[in-house]
Scaffold this motif. Sequence first.
Motif, PDB file in Angstrom:
ATOM      1  N   SER A 138      -3.703 -59.751 -57.072  1.00 55.70           N
ATOM      2  CA  SER A 138      -4.321 -61.056 -56.801  1.00 55.70           C
ATOM      3  C   SER A 138      -5.361 -61.041 -55.693  1.00 55.70           C
ATOM      4  O   SER A 138      -6.023 -62.055 -55.472  1.00 55.70           O
ATOM      5  N   ALA A 139      -5.533 -59.926 -54.978  1.00 54.95           N
ATOM      6  CA  ALA A 139      -6.315 -59.948 -53.732  1.00 54.95           C
ATOM      7  C   ALA A 139      -7.803 -59.711 -53.963  1.00 54.95           C
ATOM      8  O   ALA A 139      -8.208 -58.631 -54.408  1.00 54.95           O
ATOM      9  N   ASN A 140      -8.622 -60.701 -53.641  1.00 52.00           N
ATOM     10  CA  ASN A 140     -10.067 -60.503 -53.559  1.00 52.00           C
ATOM     11  C   ASN A 140     -10.389 -59.658 -52.341  1.00 52.00           C
ATOM     12  O   ASN A 140      -9.622 -59.633 -51.367  1.00 52.00           O
ATOM     13  N   PRO A 141     -11.529 -58.973 -52.348  1.00 50.72           N
ATOM     14  CA  PRO A 141     -11.909 -58.170 -51.181  1.00 50.72           C
ATOM     15  C   PRO A 141     -11.993 -59.010 -49.910  1.00 50.72           C
ATOM     16  O   PRO A 141     -12.716 -60.005 -49.870  1.00 50.72           O
ATOM     17  N   GLY A 142     -11.227 -58.624 -48.904  1.00 49.72           N
ATOM     18  CA  GLY A 142     -11.275 -59.330 -47.633  1.00 49.72           C
ATOM     19  C   GLY A 142     -10.446 -60.588 -47.574  1.00 49.72           C
ATOM     20  O   GLY A 142     -10.545 -61.342 -46.609  1.00 49.72           O
ATOM     21  N   SER A 143      -9.606 -60.843 -48.578  1.00 51.16           N
ATOM     22  CA  SER A 143      -8.801 -62.066 -48.577  1.00 51.16           C
ATOM     23  C   SER A 143      -7.841 -62.094 -47.394  1.00 51.16           C
ATOM     24  O   SER A 143      -7.218 -61.089 -47.056  1.00 51.16           O
ATOM     25  N   SER A 144      -7.722 -63.270 -46.766  1.00 51.66           N
ATOM     26  CA  SER A 144      -6.769 -63.457 -45.661  1.00 51.66           C
ATOM     27  C   SER A 144      -5.569 -64.279 -46.117  1.00 51.66           C
ATOM     28  O   SER A 144      -4.766 -64.711 -45.308  1.00 51.66           O
ATOM     29  N   ARG A 145      -5.441 -64.482 -47.444  1.00 50.06           N
ATOM     30  CA  ARG A 145      -4.346 -65.268 -47.984  1.00 50.06           C
ATOM     31  C   ARG A 145      -3.139 -64.376 -48.276  1.00 50.06           C
ATOM     32  O   ARG A 145      -3.192 -63.155 -48.159  1.00 50.06           O
TER      33      ARG A 145
END
Length: 453
Positions: A138-145
């Motif tokens: 689920s992680a986009n590049p640079g995601s902080s979620r």
Amino acid sequence: MTGRRGLSPIIFVGRPDLIDLADDVEYEHLGDALNEAAKTATEITILGGFYSVEPLIALCRNVPPAKRRTCRIRIAVGLDAASSIPKTWEDMRRLRKALIDLRFVDPIVSIVDSKPVHFHTKLYRFLHTTQPMWFVGSANPGSSRHELMVRFAGRHDALSSYVAAAFAKAADVSRTKPTSGIASLRDFIMTGVLCHKPPVHRLFTFNAFHIEPEHREQLAAALAGSSGVSHASPETKGFGFNLRSALPEDMQDDPFIVGAKASRVPVARYSIDTVFGRWMPDAYASRLRRKVAHEEAARAERLVRIGQALRPPEGQAAVRNALEDHVVSMGSFLERQGIDARPISNREARFGKFLANRVRSLTDPDTVQRYARSVVMTDMPDIWADGTAVEDFIESFFDDFAYRASEATRPIIVKSILEWLDDPSLAASVDFREAMESGLIEQPWEDDDWYLP
């Protein structure tokens, strides 16, 4: 043919602190795992629906400087809408330049078009000489979620073909920027901003007495004449103490009135009313920003001057003395009128807090800028992941448009769309919507289609 693959028993989580994972769950922090995989990579491939430039640079920086010239970098990200092409293109070109500055050779940085839907994949591939390592989740590049990815190693023909197809579809930012013609209703809406007209702040009136509702008309009529009340505020029909009246004469006028037309920002004629507020195309938003910039700057300058006058001890002493004059003269006036109005309790302490708050607010640049704004604009958020929100927005958009199109005097924004549709038989909101959806496919909207007065 697909070779042997090993799925890791470990899961990789971004912000694992947001849920309580059992002690026997094998997990690692996603960011640490990606950074570690990059350290020995001979090739890094990233696909992301959304992106953050700085974290992408930071991830690639994990490759040792001596290994960067032989490490291949490929990054492709999605595009929100055609309207975001300029920003995304600029961001990705900045990313590519940063990678070249880090001594990576000819990095491929690309953008996947939003048509007909948003590219939403999240995939990382780290090649270590001949051994690929994949992270998918689920992680986009640079995601902080909070994010979840799984990792597996080995050759995967289907995924490799998918990655190749994604880059074949994507536009390389080292080449010519694609055109941004608006060919769908989503793209059309995403070219706009949402507008808000903030209320005019009553910063300078302090109520020293409790005035009952039944006495207000009597007081308003009496105060309109020669009442003898010192420092009465015209903003509250004279019921309150006007803080500005104790300042030098050139600061006593209302700072929120800058010119005869300052309070009449023409938002309505340039916008459509929707369930999320007023929508305005960027072509009009840019003009309106320029129109109000001078007035807002003048308003901010006057507020700053008032704050500077209130800050020193002599300024505060002057307004406290003026308040006492107001209380005495207002008390005498109320007595003459036969009105039994109670002074507010703890008046001096309350006024002290009121004054301290005004000094703090009017000497803080960010707060002054907020007070000075006559219109607030924010980029249209991408609501297309929420079908209900989309339907509510579009329905309200065309309901307002259809109503205003039926009026004898039509605002500029309505004239522009009607001229583009070029069909006088349209009347109902659903008809306008269908005509616009089909028309955008045949004839994409251009900035020049907006009528500019």
